[in-house]
Scaffold this motif. Structure first.
Motif, PDB file in Angstrom:
ATOM      1  N   ASP A 187      -3.611   4.251   5.454  1.00 29.54           N
ATOM      2  CA  ASP A 187      -3.352   3.482   4.233  1.00 29.54           C
ATOM      3  C   ASP A 187      -4.023   2.119   4.275  1.00 29.54           C
ATOM      4  O   ASP A 187      -3.967   1.382   3.299  1.00 29.54           O
ATOM      5  CB  ASP A 187      -1.835   3.274   4.055  1.00 29.54           C
ATOM      6  CG  ASP A 187      -1.068   4.574   4.101  1.00 29.54           C
ATOM      7  OD1 ASP A 187      -1.659   5.619   3.799  1.00 29.54           O
ATOM      8  OD2 ASP A 187       0.123   4.535   4.453  1.00 29.54           O
ATOM      9  N   ARG A 188      -4.635   1.775   5.399  1.00 30.25           N
ATOM     10  CA  ARG A 188      -5.331   0.496   5.579  1.00 30.25           C
ATOM     11  C   ARG A 188      -4.410  -0.709   5.341  1.00 30.25           C
ATOM     12  O   ARG A 188      -4.833  -1.732   4.789  1.00 30.25           O
ATOM     13  CB  ARG A 188      -6.576   0.404   4.698  1.00 30.25           C
ATOM     14  CG  ARG A 188      -7.580   1.525   4.964  1.00 30.25           C
ATOM     15  CD  ARG A 188      -8.913   1.287   4.273  1.00 30.25           C
ATOM     16  NE  ARG A 188      -9.658   0.207   4.890  1.00 30.25           N
ATOM     17  CZ  ARG A 188     -10.475   0.340   5.926  1.00 30.25           C
ATOM     18  NH1 ARG A 188     -10.668   1.516   6.477  1.00 30.25           N
ATOM     19  NH2 ARG A 188     -11.095  -0.701   6.426  1.00 30.25           N
TER      20      ARG A 188
ATOM     21  N   ASP B  47      -2.501  -3.977   6.597  1.00 27.34           N
ATOM     22  CA  ASP B  47      -2.734  -5.004   7.615  1.00 27.34           C
ATOM     23  C   ASP B  47      -1.451  -5.317   8.386  1.00 27.34           C
ATOM     24  O   ASP B  47      -1.515  -5.899   9.476  1.00 27.34           O
ATOM     25  CB  ASP B  47      -3.222  -6.298   6.958  1.00 27.34           C
ATOM     26  CG  ASP B  47      -4.514  -6.118   6.201  1.00 27.34           C
ATOM     27  OD1 ASP B  47      -5.434  -5.475   6.732  1.00 27.34           O
ATOM     28  OD2 ASP B  47      -4.599  -6.605   5.049  1.00 27.34           O
TER      29      ASP B  47
ATOM     30  N   ASP C 135     -13.037  -3.907   3.946  1.00 27.25           N
ATOM     31  CA  ASP C 135     -12.130  -4.951   3.459  1.00 27.25           C
ATOM     32  C   ASP C 135     -12.887  -6.090   2.791  1.00 27.25           C
ATOM     33  O   ASP C 135     -12.423  -6.675   1.816  1.00 27.25           O
ATOM     34  CB  ASP C 135     -11.282  -5.497   4.610  1.00 27.25           C
ATOM     35  CG  ASP C 135     -10.266  -4.477   5.069  1.00 27.25           C
ATOM     36  OD1 ASP C 135      -9.285  -4.281   4.337  1.00 27.25           O
ATOM     37  OD2 ASP C 135     -10.496  -3.850   6.110  1.00 27.25           O
TER      38      ASP C 135
ATOM     39  N   GLY D 153      -7.261  -2.827  10.968  1.00 29.09           N
ATOM     40  CA  GLY D 153      -7.078  -3.348   9.621  1.00 29.09           C
ATOM     41  C   GLY D 153      -7.976  -4.534   9.344  1.00 29.09           C
ATOM     42  O   GLY D 153      -8.823  -4.918  10.161  1.00 29.09           O
ATOM     43  N   GLY D 154      -7.774  -5.122   8.205  1.00 28.48           N
ATOM     44  CA  GLY D 154      -8.678  -6.154   7.705  1.00 28.48           C
ATOM     45  C   GLY D 154      -8.574  -7.480   8.428  1.00 28.48           C
ATOM     46  O   GLY D 154      -9.369  -8.387   8.156  1.00 28.48           O
TER      47      GLY D 154
ATOM     48  N   ASP E 253     -17.202   1.014   8.579  1.00 31.27           N
ATOM     49  CA  ASP E 253     -15.800   0.733   8.386  1.00 31.27           C
ATOM     50  C   ASP E 253     -15.499  -0.760   8.241  1.00 31.27           C
ATOM     51  O   ASP E 253     -14.661  -1.169   7.441  1.00 31.27           O
ATOM     52  CB  ASP E 253     -15.061   1.277   9.615  1.00 31.27           C
ATOM     53  CG  ASP E 253     -13.578   1.282   9.415  1.00 31.27           C
ATOM     54  OD1 ASP E 253     -13.125   2.078   8.579  1.00 31.27           O
ATOM     55  OD2 ASP E 253     -12.897   0.481  10.062  1.00 31.27           O
TER      56      ASP E 253
ATOM     57  N   THR F  71       0.797  -1.235   0.000  1.00 29.54           N
ATOM     58  CA  THR F  71       0.000   0.000   0.000  1.00 29.54           C
ATOM     59  C   THR F  71       0.828   1.282   0.000  1.00 29.54           C
ATOM     60  O   THR F  71       0.441   2.245  -0.639  1.00 29.54           O
ATOM     61  CB  THR F  71      -0.945   0.087   1.216  1.00 29.54           C
ATOM     62  OG1 THR F  71      -0.164   0.328   2.375  1.00 29.54           O
ATOM     63  CG2 THR F  71      -1.740  -1.189   1.396  1.00 29.54           C
TER      64      THR F  71
ATOM     65  N   TYR G 172      -4.157   3.051   9.880  1.00 30.20           N
ATOM     66  CA  TYR G 172      -5.449   3.743   9.873  1.00 30.20           C
ATOM     67  C   TYR G 172      -5.680   4.534   8.592  1.00 30.20           C
ATOM     68  O   TYR G 172      -6.802   4.681   8.147  1.00 30.20           O
ATOM     69  CB  TYR G 172      -5.563   4.641  11.104  1.00 30.20           C
ATOM     70  CG  TYR G 172      -5.549   3.852  12.394  1.00 30.20           C
ATOM     71  CD1 TYR G 172      -6.553   2.921  12.663  1.00 30.20           C
ATOM     72  CD2 TYR G 172      -4.529   3.998  13.330  1.00 30.20           C
ATOM     73  CE1 TYR G 172      -6.536   2.170  13.836  1.00 30.20           C
ATOM     74  CE2 TYR G 172      -4.512   3.260  14.506  1.00 30.20           C
ATOM     75  CZ  TYR G 172      -5.518   2.345  14.750  1.00 30.20           C
ATOM     76  OH  TYR G 172      -5.498   1.594  15.894  1.00 30.20           O
TER      77      TYR G 172
END
Lengths: 248, 248, 248, 248, 248, 248
Positions: free
Chosen positions: A171-172, A174, E121, F223-224, E117, A137, A169
């Motif tokens: 760029d998301r 993992d 994903d 995150g995911g 939110d 990302t 938070y």
């Protein structure tokens, strides 16, 4: 098991830092053989420096490969990695690739957090070479400068925590990779404060190296990683030319 | 205008072949300054050999860059290209990249036709590095062997014509690249018999080099191709270390 | 050598601007033959306008192609480019494609800087058609409006300098393209102030056209760019229908 | 509901064939208004022909758009589709795009089966423009020739059955598209003999058109498909210039 | 025509909402048969929940498939979609996939606008599975929280309008999808205020389902969506095991 | 260290085979806890079967996760992998993903060699989910049938050797993966005869699991892959619902 931990930078204290991080995660019976570059740069931080030093990396491996079970090239851009895999029959691990593949087992998307602007393009090349653009990302960099490559880990630790948070938070991501030799060992110190798993490249390379040695998947005698046929050389270092000329 | 045509192989006859192909397409007032590698291999044909020789290429450019207007690295895998673009302020051209960009102006999909199996993976790396996978269809290789790198062009010419035909009719390529230094100059001899346009990398690099010099697009002072800040070096060749230490 | 510089817009002053930029970079013996569209729009700025005008572009080329060595279609979206390459045997150059391929020889990632919001989607289509998404980072647009297409270059020059800086520092572009006919010639005026190399599409097209003519790579008689077999037409302009019916 | 079925070819019997296929799948109260091109080609079969005819397609839509609920452009390469979507406020459907999107609802990977070599590159462009490369496996073409575009459906039906089988068993396609106006209506006749679902583009476009009209998703007033602001035109057909000048 | 509208959530009021939105767009003679999950979650909002519930979805379809013409799985992540397409001979539609394919017929790039939110994903997985990354620009989420899944549509409607505007003006989306079962029916209420077309997944699925039934493209007997050969099962629900064992 | 080796198939002899292959490569102090599915299929071989069994896999992990250090889901399609990573705090490994990431450390391009046609599409899904299309070249399948899933390894061993050779010489793979639970342990027996390294998924998963436990990279709280917030469930198995409701 013996692992060659090859630091392609000329800074000995960095080798110690890396070797410490490696030893902490290694199996009890694994021995880490650490080397420091004799020529080159205190700290490689760009593509041109990586290209300049690649030949010396291959020479160092040529000198050690019969006495170790696997090699770790310990600079995040993985200089010399592809060539070394062609030329030698033991597993050769790059810390960047090992960190990225480890990140891929922990989440869908990873960010790279590092400490200096000049590293970003070099590190991004590694993502492309690995074909992992879809899993990547962002590269997150601190805005402030640091005094010395030997203390950057302490100087910037608060800032790096915050960058991992932004990776998660904003760029998301993992997972985050703390990239760059001078950060070796930092991950364990701060991971408790971080919202996502964080990968330390040197330890990731150590467990990957041990794993490949135990898996013993066989040697490439065909394909893009087979050792090239014997070929004449002119003016190359002895150990390297013997390996290339098949006279070793 | 002066162009440095840098042959990173140690075979002088190959330098002559390349220089001839370069001169034929160059503008009347362009002077081709051709060099042959002093160390390395008669003919680089794999990734590990390209990595070993990259540093020497950068050193050669460091010795010449103030006396020429642009540099052509004349080995199809473009060894040292990215680093050279960072380190020097004049245009640096790789024959593979120049051939591929030229092919992109002639058709949608190109094939690479070359003469030896061991080149295929190295050349494919260049396609990936250029981000041109979507424009690339195939690498075509002859099944027969050849006697000598110096006569391969004559030995295999019939076979190469046929490979271009297969690229066109089977792989649906719109353009073919005749890749590999020993094939320099072949394209003009056979293009009349070919069903699709064919690109000769050395001449393609010459017109690209001349074009960039005339366009004069400015120097990178930011981004991934800016010259890195001055940095200490240890044990590197003089001309190269002066360029890196900003003492040139 | 004669190059047809085809301006598909109806504004004559824009043709002069483009022809001037072309002539400045052309070789001494290259003659630029510039044409202005007789029908269409003062300035094409969207995909639908490009589609409407494509047929007229092909007709204009049909009228000139036997008297010139190559054709430059001088609108950044490259209208009619693919069709013209099929239909005619001389090199046909699109200014957008030429600019992007030139940018690819100067850096890893390029940005497009232009002056009007409505151009962005059209220009992005060109990136996709060229398969260069991986080399592309952003389109940068000014927030302010301009008075006239004939003076936009002067009106917005400060703003455009700033956009190139944003492309470099924020989007991490290595190169910027100053896109849109009304900006022809601006690059040379401002490149000294810019942190990254900047490509002017019309001159980039001129050196590419000259280069292709000199390379003389042969004509497509197979593949996606071969001239289609003779076919009947109904109601098309004379020169175009003769070319399609193979009666020219 | 009224649908304009626009055949951009000049062959009237092809219009009848398409209209029949359309009517069979349309809702009882849907009226198909079919038109045949007045200028152009008996059967468009290449990219250059598609570019030549695009303007005429837009003119035809300009003449009809206030009297119909949606438009179907009935040539597999979807000439004029993007421009028409910008210029008009009603749904505009391309038979190729409709067929591909339908195929995507029936399986992971689709093949395109068609009858003439010259169509392949044009059709592949459509896959790329739709960004569906990952869903696409192959274009399958018969090796034999046919007598006439009006009877190709009967002449090649056995061959086309076999090509669908090859698409399924060799290329591992989950779905096949029978592409090209002259094949309209063939799918229903042979689908019982086929191992995978098969999509007939014209009917696929009809149900998509009806669906979009019923969904009534709203009109683009921003983004890449908003109608461009009013602009002067020179020498364009009346209906088209009125739509562009906002005087309609 | 009968369509099974399968709500895999356990909230009955959500089923009513969806069924209402479905019925409004369905053809007069189409009957919507709506079911609510007996086990699982009030509202599925993550990947793990989707995996848990997939088997139950397949069981429900196994119970109904002989009495309906097509099935709509009405949760935006399309749980069970691929498996259902393999196992059953009637069209199976996922609301996410249907919405995305519809969006692709309305513009080049779509955004997904949703309300929570935790969905992001999961929804992004759907984009990747569909291979539509190139058509996708962003997921837009509100910053504020909502009280209840049953009133979220009213609570957040102003916020969602604004998110569509951001998708259009900031992310340059051509189309927006209002994703998530609790938003069913909202699109028609707000589309007049929106700058770009907006897709409501349930109605999009209904018109796609009707369209596929009318197209009648045939059944997969080969490829990745053919019904697997009969196989023993252990401990599975009756209707499902009969379908798998080919004893239905 | 304790690793849960979860065989989602109901065949006990296959569990023994996998456990043997796992134990041989595990560290001396690692204990392999192997389980066999109580419900489902003798051998999962398609996507629908994988979807049906995912919930049961999650339930089994819910029963064991507090007593082991990591989990290996031992079916090549990695059913339940993503969900399990969300729901549990210990590392969860899929044998397919582990094999592919291992292959990426051994070469540029890998092939998957397996024994049954019906597995191909399921396995290809795993490549796409991992975003590794660029590293993947082919799936190679034997043409002959086999008698029993319990003896397939012996029956087809000659054939599988040949498929690896085809992967190497025809598809230019650098590495091969021997995929499918019934092949566990075969790699070591035949790797001496193979031209390229070969990866056995179960052992690859074991060393990856041990590595992740030793690296201890931290738990996802954002995150995911963060554990979803507590949520009500209806009718789910106890251990699973407790984990979801946060009452465990």
């Amino acid at each position: 098991m013996k692992l060659l931990l090859l630091n392609p930078n000329t800074t000995e204290s960095m080798t110690s830092l890396m070797a410490g991080a490696a030893q902490r995660v290694a199996s009890p019976r694994t021995k880490i053989v650490a080397t420091t570059a004799k020529i080159g740069f205190p700290y490689i931080s760009s593509r041109v420096e990586a290209e300049i030093i690649a030949s010396d990396i291959l020479e160092t491996i040529a000198e050690h490969h019969t006495q170790v079970d696997a090699v770790i090239i310990s600079a995040f851009g993985d200089p010399g990695l592809i060539g070394a895999r062609q030329l030698f029959d033991i597993p050769v691990i790059g810390v960047a690739e090992a960190a990225m593949l480890t990140a891929c087992a922990l989440g869908q998307r990873f960010s790279i957090v590092t400490f200096s602007d000049s590293l970003a393009d070099w590190f991004r090349d590694g993502v492309l070479r690995a074909g992992l653009e879809n899993r990547f990302t962002s590269i997150r960099l601190p805005s402030e400068r640091f005094q010395s490559i030997e203390t950057v880990q302490e100087e910037l630790s608060e800032s790096l925590v915050q960058l991992v948070e932004e990776a998660a938070y904003t760029d998301r991501a993992d997972v985050a990779i703390l990239a760059g030799g001078p950060l070796a060992g930092l991950a364990t110190k701060i991971s408790g404060r971080l919202p996502i798993p964080v990968v330390d490249p040197v330890p990731a390379a150590v467990v990957q190296a041990e794993g490949l040695v135990r898996l013993n998947p066989g040697i490439a005698r065909a394909g893009g990683f087979a050792r090239p046929p014997a070929k004449d050389t002119l003016g190359l270092p002895d150990s390297l030319s013997r390996r290339i000329e098949h006279t070793d």
